[in-house]
Design a protein around this motif. Structure first.
Motif, mmCIF file in Angstrom:
data_model
loop_
_atom_site.group_PDB
_atom_site.id
_atom_site.type_symbol
_atom_site.label_atom_id
_atom_site.label_comp_id
_atom_site.label_asym_id
_atom_site.label_seq_id
_atom_site.Cartn_x
_atom_site.Cartn_y
_atom_site.Cartn_z
ATOM 1 N N GLY A 57 1.723 -7.461 7.251
ATOM 2 C CA GLY A 57 0.731 -6.970 6.300
ATOM 3 C C GLY A 57 0.701 -7.835 5.055
ATOM 4 N N LYS A 58 -0.486 -7.947 4.457
ATOM 5 C CA LYS A 58 -0.663 -8.783 3.284
ATOM 6 C C LYS A 58 -1.357 -8.005 2.188
ATOM 7 C CE LYS A 58 -1.134 -13.163 5.843
ATOM 8 N NZ LYS A 58 -2.015 -14.328 6.092
ATOM 9 N N ILE A 59 -1.028 -8.353 0.965
ATOM 10 C CA ILE A 59 -1.737 -7.840 -0.193
ATOM 11 C C ILE A 59 -2.028 -9.015 -1.115
ATOM 12 C CG2 ILE A 59 -0.738 -5.525 -0.081
ATOM 13 C CD1 ILE A 59 1.209 -6.372 -2.251
ATOM 14 N N ASN A 60 -3.072 -8.897 -1.901
ATOM 15 C CA ASN A 60 -3.409 -9.945 -2.860
ATOM 16 C C ASN A 60 -2.544 -9.781 -4.105
ATOM 17 O OD1 ASN A 60 -5.565 -10.890 -1.177
ATOM 18 N ND2 ASN A 60 -6.804 -9.181 -1.922
ATOM 19 N N ALA A 61 -2.241 -10.899 -4.729
ATOM 20 C CA ALA A 61 -1.376 -10.863 -5.905
ATOM 21 C C ALA A 61 -1.779 -11.951 -6.887
ATOM 22 C CB ALA A 61 0.083 -11.028 -5.500
ATOM 23 N N SER A 99 -1.686 -14.586 -1.729
ATOM 24 C CA SER A 99 -1.403 -13.412 -0.897
ATOM 25 C C SER A 99 0.096 -13.229 -0.763
ATOM 26 C CB SER A 99 -2.034 -13.572 0.497
ATOM 27 O OG SER A 99 -1.526 -14.721 1.143
ATOM 28 N N MET A 100 0.508 -11.978 -0.799
ATOM 29 C CA MET A 100 1.911 -11.614 -0.632
ATOM 30 C C MET A 100 2.074 -10.980 0.748
ATOM 31 S SD MET A 100 4.929 -11.483 -2.194
ATOM 32 C CE MET A 100 4.634 -11.399 -3.962
ATOM 33 N N GLU A 101 2.902 -11.617 1.575
ATOM 34 C CA GLU A 101 3.123 -11.128 2.937
ATOM 35 C C GLU A 101 4.509 -10.517 3.040
ATOM 36 O OE1 GLU A 101 3.154 -12.786 7.563
ATOM 37 O OE2 GLU A 101 2.992 -14.155 5.866
ATOM 38 N N ARG A 109 6.996 -12.938 1.120
ATOM 39 C CA ARG A 109 6.678 -14.369 1.014
ATOM 40 C C ARG A 109 5.340 -14.500 0.310
ATOM 41 N NH1 ARG A 109 6.323 -17.695 6.411
ATOM 42 N NH2 ARG A 109 4.492 -16.350 6.702
ATOM 43 N N PHE A 110 5.344 -15.224 -0.806
ATOM 44 C CA PHE A 110 4.127 -15.402 -1.586
ATOM 45 C C PHE A 110 3.495 -16.744 -1.233
ATOM 46 C CE2 PHE A 110 1.855 -16.742 -5.474
ATOM 47 C CZ PHE A 110 0.909 -15.722 -5.497
ATOM 48 N N ARG A 111 2.195 -16.730 -0.959
ATOM 49 C CA ARG A 111 1.467 -17.940 -0.571
ATOM 50 C C ARG A 111 0.422 -18.256 -1.630
ATOM 51 N NH1 ARG A 111 -3.180 -19.336 2.435
ATOM 52 N NH2 ARG A 111 -2.918 -21.206 3.723
#
Length: 693
Positions: A57-61, A99-101, A109-111
């Motif tokens: 799952g991912k969320i925006n950051a 995105s933060m996964e 893990r932040f991308r």
């Protein structure tokens, strides 16, 4: 006269009192104890009862930080990930949107997808700073493998709690550590007394030369309630007169999603549209000052270019300032160099890298450096060349290891590889035995002092590796050794061979039948005489098993055991095992100390036709020395070691050891025993300074 009996009784009483103080889960309450304990239990159980989550799952950051370099000197250039702020403007700002996964229960893990900053050469600071923006307060450690959370039930043995509850839906939990240690924090939290949900928390701590103050606002719904909604951090860094103060902000679950193809794109314009919280005036001022400096530099560069063109001297090369030259030199010395050129890329580890320097009594000082080249034909086929070079000052030997690998199936770890290397200087006691049989015992002792039994080893290995199944990996190939004596002239005088060659097919099976179970290795190798001048013949079997038991509280038990045997009795030359060997180059805290013997004489690795070994260690962030005043607060991890060995021609051998890891160095003390009688003592250390940066 000292009464030793009384002293022992007093020390025993003191030890018992200290143990009771440390391990008793002391909880102090202001009012009703049962009500306060009930609130704490709700906090400890909240994640299980209300926020069960799944991996992925991912969320925006969105993240941003300002850094003010209050003081700096030349030593800041030695800090790899702060090298970018060692020069240029003293005030910097950086913004990152991505995105933060959630990889699993413990790790994010932040991308980065869009960035904007004023740091010199568009650099970024270390994750040692930015990691504080994504705390995982419900986990046993707030950050990956560091900082024990007061909101996890197991860690209650390390903290004291005070509860303030006036009967409303809110309660305040204050917490402080029972002892000063870098793995513990102090602060308070506001919680929902009905469910145990943490609404917000504020805490302070210190880890790896960083002092931090965090103000965290948690999410409000379901699984989002265990992820921060907003996090603000004040971070201070002090090292050898350098002082940096910084303010960090992170916002999670932001509304705008970007395409996955977008990665690390530098754009101030985009950031102006994505930014969920507008800049403060002082942050705008940093951007404005940076833009003004860039404008002046462009004007000066244009003037210099026009001046060069006016000279019309095509043979005259453009001049570089002394500052630029020193910058480029320093950049290569203390930072990892990485260059991309189309499908090819190049990486060089820092030349000045304390993590690749180690010392032990038996081997002296060791140093190594490594670099790599990669060329991609496509996403499924690429070539890598990753040489490692090193020098051991104790035995005065240079080492090199150069694997050339063609990966043809990354999904199944399928690759073909050729390795050019020289192994550890190997001893061959059989040479001394031959001299003793021919020339007598006195000659054998004389030549042994001349290190007649030491040989340099150069070898080539060609293998193919493939993961046949999820639980089975097969590696097959050949290895060709050329061993030459350290003193070839003396060997010629004694009419003994000066070159020993072996040509051996080899097969290795890696077996992991359970996802989190032990890891098995089976190895077979057989040398065949006559092929490529081979004059050695042998057959070797080895079995190895290792496992890491992860326990609560950042504790871990590491186990490694195995045996090996040479079944061909025609020769006892160069009994060189794959899993029982002397390693002379530093590998670091994680991969070198556990699983190896620290005080074992190097000759013992090559004198037995069989071996049976067992290595173990127990690791904990708070074990023994962590409880000492002044010193204990700097200790990050402690380990206790036990190693056992049985080989031919000697009594049972064992080692006991203890080591500590701090922000500066890891130090270990080891004792060896033969048949349970003390034999030797030695120290070992590796540099840890900025290892996690």
């Amino acid at each position: 006269m000292i009464n030793f009996g009384a002293v022992k009784i007093k020390m025993h009483i003191i030890t018992m009192m200290v143990s009771m103080i440390i391990f008793m889960p002391a909880i102090c309450f202001s009012k009703d104890n049962s009500d306060s304990l009930n609130i704490l239990n709700k906090v400890w159980n909240y994640k299980r009862n209300y926020a069960q989550e799944v991996d992925g799952g991912k969320i925006n950051a969105y993240m941003r930080y300002t850094m003010v370099t209050n003081r700096r000197n030349f030593t800041m250039f030695l800090i790899p990930t702060l090298y970018t702020v060692a020069k240029g403007e003293r005030k910097n700002i950086s913004e990152i949107y991505g995105s933060m996964e959630k990889l699993n229960e413990h790790y994010f893990r932040f991308r980065p997808q869009v960035t904007s900053n004023t740091i010199y050469h568009n650099g970024q600071v270390s994750e040692a700073f930015t990691d504080y923006l994504s705390p995982n307060i419900y986990d046993i450690s707030i950050y990956s493998d560091r900082i024990l959370s007061p909101f996890h039930r197991f860690n209650r043995i390390y903290y004291r709690y005070e509860i303030e509850h006036d009967g409303t839906n809110l309660a305040k939990i204050s917490f402080r550590p029972k002892l000063k240690n870098t793995q513990l924090v102090k602060g308070y939290a506001t919680v929902d007394s009905n469910t145990g949900r943490i609404i917000s928390t504020v805490f302070d701590g210190e880890f790896d030369m960083v002092n931090f103050h965090l103000d965290v606002l948690q999410g409000t719904e379901n699984t989002n309630s265990i992820v921060p909604q907003r996090c603000m951090a004040d971070i201070k860094f002090n090292f050898m007169g350098n002082r940096i103060t910084s303010q960090f902000l992170s916002v999670f679950n932001t509304p705008t999603s970007l395409p996955d193809s977008l990665y690390d794109y530098e754009s101030r314009t985009w950031m102006d549209e994505l930014r969920p919280i507008q800049l403060r005036e002082e942050e705008k001022a940093i951007y404005d000052e940076h833009d003004e400096i860039e404008r002046r530099e462009k004007e000066e560069a244009a003037k210099e270019k026009a001046k060069q063109e006016a000279l019309a001297d095509s043979t005259k090369k453009p001049k570089h300032s002394l500052g630029d030259i020193l910058w480029n030199i320093g950049d290569k010395l203390v930072t990892t160099s990485h260059k991309d050129a189309g499908a090819a890329s190049f990486t060089l580890s820092p030349i000045i890298n304390p993590q690749y320097i180690s010392y032990s009594k038996a081997k002296g000082v060791s140093y190594k450096i490594q670099f790599g080249v990669r060329y991609h034909w496509n996403s499924k086929r690429y070539l890598t060349i990753q040489p490692q070079l090193g020098y051991n000052f104790g035995i005065k030997q240079f080492y090199h290891y150069t694997p050339i690998r063609m990966t043809y199936n990354p999904k199944r770890n399928g690759y073909a590889e050729i390795v050019f290397a020289n192994g550890n200087r190997i001893s061959n006691s059989s040479v001394i035995e031959v001299i003793r049989n021919i020339y007598g015992n006195d000659s054998a002792k004389h030549y042994q002092k001349m290190e007649m039994d030491y040989f340099n080893d150069n070898y080539i290995q060609a293998i193919n590796n493939v993961q046949a199944y999820d639980w089975l990996e097969i590696k097959a190939g050949i290895v060709y050794h050329i061993r030459k004596p350290k003193n070839p002239s003396v060997m010629e005088k004694l009419n003994m061979p000066t070159i020993y060659r072996s040509f051996a097919p080899t097969l290795t099976l890696h077996i992991s039948p359970w996802r989190r179970g032990p890891y098995f290795t089976l190895n077979y190798e057989r040398s065949i005489k006559g092929i490529m001048g081979a004059n050695l013949e042998y057959e070797r079997y080895e079995f190895d098993v290792s496992h890491k038991f992860k326990l609560l509280g950042l504790r871990r038990i590491n186990l490694k055991g195995g045996f090996g045997v040479y079944t061909n009795s025609k020769t006892s030359f160069f009994l060189d095992y794959a899993n029982f060997r002397d390693e002379n180059l530093p590998g670091g805290w994680e991969d070198e100390w556990t699983g190896n013997f620290q005080l074992l004489n190097s000759m013992w690795y090559n004198t037995s036709k069989y071996y049976l070994r067992f290595n173990s260690s127990y690791e904990s962030p708070l074990l023994v020395f962590s409880f000492l005043p002044f010193v204990g607060k700097f200790i990050e991890k402690e380990r206790i070691y036990l190693s056992l060995l049985s080989i031919q021609h000697t009594r049972p051998y064992s080692e006991l050891g203890y080591s500590i890891s701090t922000r500066f160095v890891s130090i270990g003390a080891f004792s060896s025993f033969l048949s349970y009688k003390w034999e030797n003592f030695g120290l070992k250390f590796t540099f840890e300074l900025f290892r996690k940066w």
